[in-house]
Design an enzyme around this catalytic site. Structure first.
Site: not given
Ligand code: PAF
Length: 293
Positions: A46, A48-49, A52, A200-202
């Site tokens: 999840g 999502l960017h 993804h 990246s989600s991070r």
């Protein structure tokens, strides 16, 4: 993947069906399979960017139906890692998936994925060792465990993963081969911001100042690749690049290494198709990246 009509004035995407348990998932995928349709799975955690969404759109080129899973998998986080803090944005994610025309969102709970009594573990030695496996010793066993479950639940013809997690991709290719899984594991190129930072989600953990500095990671890989192409020994170049990153403001560099593109054996110089891989801490974020050399 269902296409919206090009002729209608307002483009109305069909509502995204969401299933949360295995029987409902199997019913839906079974209908497609009975109709002779090819199914792709895009496993995600999840938040999502664009990276993804590019995977979902890439998967749609290889299949009639695309299932996206969202599951923040506890077994791949170490005891002091960011499992609790990991962004959970299911509603926004579902909106993004609806907008690009995904066929099904599978969003199971921890109890569905790890019911009481679940103990089976899966390890993929050698390719899981070193690189991220050194700093995160239980990580790839957790990834292998959850991805095996997802693959057996969905039974897709193809499963797609981003090359940003290059070691993960190699682990999953090895796993699929060793277990004779009847599906294709396909890697898709890393999606980057305009300044080169891998999506990246991070990245959400970075402050504005850290975000300015972050693209230096990709730039270092590009500069290193250039020098390595001349045939120089890798070790001194890698050491100098690590020092330069720390001097610029990065924290601990977990690794910066030259590895064989297939199988990830360490390389002393560029003697075969290779990959430069890095993991570096910047503020609260641990950033990873890699490029082909
Ligand atoms: O790459 C990820 O997001 C995760 O490791 C994956 C493959 C979805 C397994 O939880």
């Amino acid at each position: 993947m269902t296409q919206s009509s090009l002729h209608s004035e307002t483009v109305q995407m069909p509502l995204l069906p969401i299933v949360r348990d295995v029987p409902a998932l199997r019913r839906k995928v079974g209908e497609w399979r009975a109709a002779g349709e090819r199914v792709a799975l895009v496993p995600t955690m999840g938040a999502l960017h664009e990276g993804h969404l590019a995977l979902v759109q890439g998967a749609a080129q290889h299949a009639d139906r695309v299932v996206v899973s969202i599951f923040v998998n506890p077994s791949q986080f170490g005891p002091h890692e960011d499992f609790e803090a990991y962004p959970r944005t299911e509603q926004e994610d579902a909106g993004k998936l609806t907008a690009i025309g995904t066929d099904l969102l599978y969003a199971p709970s921890v109890d569905v994925m790890y019911p009481k009594g679940d103990v089976t573990e899966i390890t993929v030695p050698i390719v899981s060792e070193g690189l991220c496996g050194a700093a995160r010793p239980t990580h790839f066993a957790g990834v292998a465990r959850v991805v095996t479950k997802l693959l057996l639940q969905v039974l897709p013809d193809i499963a797609v993963f981003g090359e940003k997690d290059y070691q993960q991709l190699q682990v999953l290719k090895r796993l699929a081969k060793d277990l004779f899984l009847s599906l294709e594991i396909q890697g898709f190129p890393t999606q980057r911001a305009e300044d080169g930072l891998a999506l990246s989600s991070r990245n959400a953990y970075l402050t504005a100042e850290e975000r300015q500095l972050a693209p230096l990671l990709h730039k270092s890989l590009q500069d290193l690749a250039q020098s390595l192409r001349g045939g120089a020994a890798a070790a001194p170049l890698l050491d100098a690049a690590k020092e330069a990153l720390c001097a610029a403001g990065f924290g601990k560099i977990d690794y910066l290494e030259l590895r064989a593109a297939e199988g990830l054996a360490p390389l002393e110089r560029l003697s075969e198709p290779a990959r430069l891989l890095v993991a570096a801490h910047l503020g609260k974020a641990r950033l990873i990246d890699n490029i082909a050399v």
